[in-house]
Design a protein around this motif. Structure first.
Motif, PDB file in Angstrom:
ATOM      1  N   VAL A  54      37.898  40.889  10.644  1.00 36.07           N
ATOM      2  CA  VAL A  54      36.435  40.897  10.718  1.00 36.07           C
ATOM      3  C   VAL A  54      36.006  39.523  11.228  1.00 36.07           C
ATOM      4  O   VAL A  54      36.304  38.499  10.606  1.00 36.07           O
ATOM      5  CB  VAL A  54      35.810  41.180   9.347  1.00 36.07           C
ATOM      6  CG1 VAL A  54      34.279  41.154   9.455  1.00 36.07           C
ATOM      7  CG2 VAL A  54      36.273  42.522   8.805  1.00 36.07           C
ATOM      8  N   ARG A  55      35.340  39.497  12.364  1.00 36.76           N
ATOM      9  CA  ARG A  55      34.920  38.235  12.963  1.00 36.76           C
ATOM     10  C   ARG A  55      33.430  38.282  13.297  1.00 36.76           C
ATOM     11  O   ARG A  55      32.891  39.336  13.593  1.00 36.76           O
ATOM     12  CB  ARG A  55      35.725  37.927  14.230  1.00 36.76           C
ATOM     13  CG  ARG A  55      37.208  37.702  13.957  1.00 36.76           C
ATOM     14  CD  ARG A  55      37.951  37.329  15.235  1.00 36.76           C
ATOM     15  NE  ARG A  55      39.341  36.995  14.979  1.00 36.76           N
ATOM     16  CZ  ARG A  55      40.325  37.877  14.971  1.00 36.76           C
ATOM     17  NH1 ARG A  55      40.061  39.163  15.218  1.00 36.76           N
ATOM     18  NH2 ARG A  55      41.567  37.502  14.728  1.00 36.76           N
ATOM     19  N   ARG A  56      32.805  37.131  13.247  1.00 31.51           N
ATOM     20  CA  ARG A  56      31.398  36.989  13.587  1.00 31.51           C
ATOM     21  C   ARG A  56      31.239  35.835  14.585  1.00 31.51           C
ATOM     22  O   ARG A  56      31.883  34.795  14.456  1.00 31.51           O
ATOM     23  CB  ARG A  56      30.560  36.681  12.340  1.00 31.51           C
ATOM     24  CG  ARG A  56      30.564  37.790  11.293  1.00 31.51           C
ATOM     25  CD  ARG A  56      29.698  38.944  11.709  1.00 31.51           C
ATOM     26  NE  ARG A  56      29.574  39.928  10.642  1.00 31.51           N
ATOM     27  CZ  ARG A  56      30.376  40.969  10.477  1.00 31.51           C
ATOM     28  NH1 ARG A  56      31.382  41.144  11.331  1.00 31.51           N
ATOM     29  NH2 ARG A  56      30.200  41.815   9.482  1.00 31.51           N
ATOM     30  N   TYR A  77      34.134  32.600   5.249  1.00 33.45           N
ATOM     31  CA  TYR A  77      34.576  32.268   6.595  1.00 33.45           C
ATOM     32  C   TYR A  77      35.840  31.418   6.543  1.00 33.45           C
ATOM     33  O   TYR A  77      36.098  30.697   5.579  1.00 33.45           O
ATOM     34  CB  TYR A  77      33.477  31.526   7.359  1.00 33.45           C
ATOM     35  CG  TYR A  77      32.384  32.434   7.873  1.00 33.45           C
ATOM     36  CD1 TYR A  77      32.670  33.429   8.806  1.00 33.45           C
ATOM     37  CD2 TYR A  77      31.071  32.314   7.427  1.00 33.45           C
ATOM     38  CE1 TYR A  77      31.673  34.265   9.281  1.00 33.45           C
ATOM     39  CE2 TYR A  77      30.063  33.146   7.896  1.00 33.45           C
ATOM     40  CZ  TYR A  77      30.378  34.118   8.831  1.00 33.45           C
ATOM     41  OH  TYR A  77      29.395  34.956   9.297  1.00 33.45           O
ATOM     42  N   ASP A 123      25.211  33.404  12.225  1.00 34.81           N
ATOM     43  CA  ASP A 123      25.980  34.373  13.002  1.00 34.81           C
ATOM     44  C   ASP A 123      25.014  35.251  13.782  1.00 34.81           C
ATOM     45  O   ASP A 123      23.847  35.395  13.440  1.00 34.81           O
ATOM     46  CB  ASP A 123      26.902  35.213  12.107  1.00 34.81           C
ATOM     47  CG  ASP A 123      26.188  35.797  10.887  1.00 34.81           C
ATOM     48  OD1 ASP A 123      24.952  35.653  10.802  1.00 34.81           O
ATOM     49  OD2 ASP A 123      26.846  36.397  10.035  1.00 34.81           O
ATOM     50  N   ARG A 131      33.861  31.821  17.132  1.00 35.78           N
ATOM     51  CA  ARG A 131      34.024  33.166  16.582  1.00 35.78           C
ATOM     52  C   ARG A 131      34.831  33.020  15.302  1.00 35.78           C
ATOM     53  O   ARG A 131      36.042  32.829  15.330  1.00 35.78           O
ATOM     54  CB  ARG A 131      34.716  34.088  17.589  1.00 35.78           C
ATOM     55  CG  ARG A 131      34.819  35.539  17.103  1.00 35.78           C
ATOM     56  CD  ARG A 131      35.388  36.460  18.159  1.00 35.78           C
ATOM     57  NE  ARG A 131      34.397  36.835  19.152  1.00 35.78           N
ATOM     58  CZ  ARG A 131      34.343  36.354  20.387  1.00 35.78           C
ATOM     59  NH1 ARG A 131      35.248  35.460  20.792  1.00 35.78           N
ATOM     60  NH2 ARG A 131      33.414  36.738  21.240  1.00 35.78           N
ATOM     61  N   ARG A 163      21.183  35.109   7.583  1.00 40.05           N
ATOM     62  CA  ARG A 163      20.639  35.034   8.940  1.00 40.05           C
ATOM     63  C   ARG A 163      19.119  35.126   8.944  1.00 40.05           C
ATOM     64  O   ARG A 163      18.445  34.382   9.669  1.00 40.05           O
ATOM     65  CB  ARG A 163      21.236  36.157   9.784  1.00 40.05           C
ATOM     66  CG  ARG A 163      20.818  36.103  11.256  1.00 40.05           C
ATOM     67  CD  ARG A 163      21.244  37.356  11.997  1.00 40.05           C
ATOM     68  NE  ARG A 163      22.658  37.620  11.816  1.00 40.05           N
ATOM     69  CZ  ARG A 163      23.153  38.772  11.342  1.00 40.05           C
ATOM     70  NH1 ARG A 163      22.339  39.756  11.005  1.00 40.05           N
ATOM     71  NH2 ARG A 163      24.451  38.940  11.216  1.00 40.05           N
ATOM     72  N   GLU A 208      24.678  42.266   3.882  1.00 32.61           N
ATOM     73  CA  GLU A 208      25.663  42.327   4.961  1.00 32.61           C
ATOM     74  C   GLU A 208      27.033  42.733   4.422  1.00 32.61           C
ATOM     75  O   GLU A 208      27.749  43.518   5.045  1.00 32.61           O
ATOM     76  CB  GLU A 208      25.741  40.982   5.676  1.00 32.61           C
ATOM     77  CG  GLU A 208      24.483  40.662   6.466  1.00 32.61           C
ATOM     78  CD  GLU A 208      24.655  39.426   7.331  1.00 32.61           C
ATOM     79  OE1 GLU A 208      25.800  38.923   7.418  1.00 32.61           O
ATOM     80  OE2 GLU A 208      23.664  38.972   7.915  1.00 32.61           O
ATOM     81  N   GLU A 221      36.428  34.003  11.605  1.00 32.92           N
ATOM     82  CA  GLU A 221      37.023  35.139  10.902  1.00 32.92           C
ATOM     83  C   GLU A 221      36.609  35.105   9.437  1.00 32.92           C
ATOM     84  O   GLU A 221      36.535  34.048   8.811  1.00 32.92           O
ATOM     85  CB  GLU A 221      38.546  35.042  11.009  1.00 32.92           C
ATOM     86  CG  GLU A 221      39.287  36.144  10.284  1.00 32.92           C
ATOM     87  CD  GLU A 221      40.789  35.919  10.263  1.00 32.92           C
ATOM     88  OE1 GLU A 221      41.518  36.826   9.852  1.00 32.92           O
ATOM     89  OE2 GLU A 221      41.226  34.811  10.667  1.00 32.92           O
ATOM     90  N   ARG A 255      22.738  37.950   2.509  1.00 30.10           N
ATOM     91  CA  ARG A 255      24.201  37.914   2.653  1.00 30.10           C
ATOM     92  C   ARG A 255      24.838  39.069   1.907  1.00 30.10           C
ATOM     93  O   ARG A 255      25.805  39.670   2.390  1.00 30.10           O
ATOM     94  CB  ARG A 255      24.726  36.584   2.129  1.00 30.10           C
ATOM     95  CG  ARG A 255      26.162  36.312   2.502  1.00 30.10           C
ATOM     96  CD  ARG A 255      26.291  36.083   3.982  1.00 30.10           C
ATOM     97  NE  ARG A 255      27.659  35.812   4.361  1.00 30.10           N
ATOM     98  CZ  ARG A 255      28.135  35.960   5.581  1.00 30.10           C
ATOM     99  NH1 ARG A 255      27.347  36.362   6.545  1.00 30.10           N
ATOM    100  NH2 ARG A 255      29.384  35.688   5.859  1.00 30.10           N
TER     101      ARG A 255
END
Length: 272
Positions: A242-244, A221, A130, A144, A112, A183, A146, A180
């Protein structure tokens, strides 16, 4: 003010601070406050008019620059490797089918933060990332997604893998110190799990081969599921999920026409 903040996907206090800072910098009052809200002052209306004229002029200059090479029109989109499948699988085909004369260049970024920097430095017209992003950028949520576990066949795992099962599991991860990887490390810390680093790579083309060669699993993803299945790998959900939120982002300036067209196509296919 609340509605304006929602439309910009930022917090209302952040918008209020930005306006106060602008008024302080300009030395004038742009909005008159009252008990029921705000109204634009005469000075504010003049500033808005001049700002629109300035942005229109910038847009015309960009259009001239874009067409210095006859027939070559380029749209630059910044994205991390983890979101390239979503870009290539759905957004680009939908756009290029209606805009065959536009050449789309994907600017690969480190997570990001890399996308945000590419947008701020004008190395890209749009960014796919994201959320959240800093308040100086505008975001357009599209999906969204996953995060799933991609593994070689034969592992004794349930269809929905409890997060605690990641402890001791061999994982292919982004390189240490990358955005990444940070995160993922934060995700592991949240759930108190300690996986084993089997391999480190940030090359999207090397992820799935690394899963096979290292007999390890990968967090990716859901958009990679089809590619993983073709490679003979197994895709499982995580528990808890876990979703973004995935969004297109850009600076607060008038976008080139080709970027506006891409936004329109993307929002037309949005799943959120």
């Amino acid at each position: 003010m609340t509605d304006a903040a929602k439309s910009l996907y930022i917090a209302q206090p952040a918008l209020s601070r930005a306006i106060r800072d602008l008024e302080r910098e300009l030395g004038m009052t742009l909005f008159a406050r009252s008990g029921r809200g705000v109204v634009v002052t005469a000075q504010g209306r003049r500033v808005v008019k001049l700002a629109k004229e300035a942005l229109d002029a910038v847009h015309e200059i960009e259009a001239l620059a874009t067409h210095t090479q006859p027939g070559v029109v380029e749209l630059r989109i910044a994205a991390p490797p983890s979101l390239e499948p979503a870009l290539a699988g759905r957004l680009l085909p939908a756009y290029t089918s209606d805009h065959p004369g536009v050449r789309v260049q994907v600017v690969r970024c480190d997570g990001r933060d890399g996308v945000v920097n590419a947008i701020r430095e004008q190395r890209a017209d749009l960014g796919l990332t994201d959320l959240p992003v800093p308040a100086d950028l505008v975001s357009h949520p599209l999906d969204r997604q996953e995060i799933v576990l991609v593994s070689p066949p034969g592992l004794d795992l349930p269809e929905s893998v409890p997060m605690i099962r990641l402890t001791g599991m061999r994982l292919v991860l982004p390189p240490a110190g990358s955005a990444r990887r940070k995160e993922f490390d934060q995700l592991f810390a949240t759930y108190g799990v300690r996986p084993v680093v089997a391999a480190e790579t940030d090359e999207r083309g090397g992820w799935l081969p690394a899963v096979r060669s290292a007999s390890a699993s990968l967090l990716a993803y859901r958009g990679t599921s089809e590619q993983a299945a073709r490679a003979g790998l197994v895709v499982r959900s995580l528990n808890p999920p876990v979703r973004r939120v995935i969004a297109l982002v850009h600076t607060r300036r008038r976008l080139p026409a080709i970027a506006q067209d891409f936004l329109a196509v993307a929002e037309g296919t949005a799943a959120i």
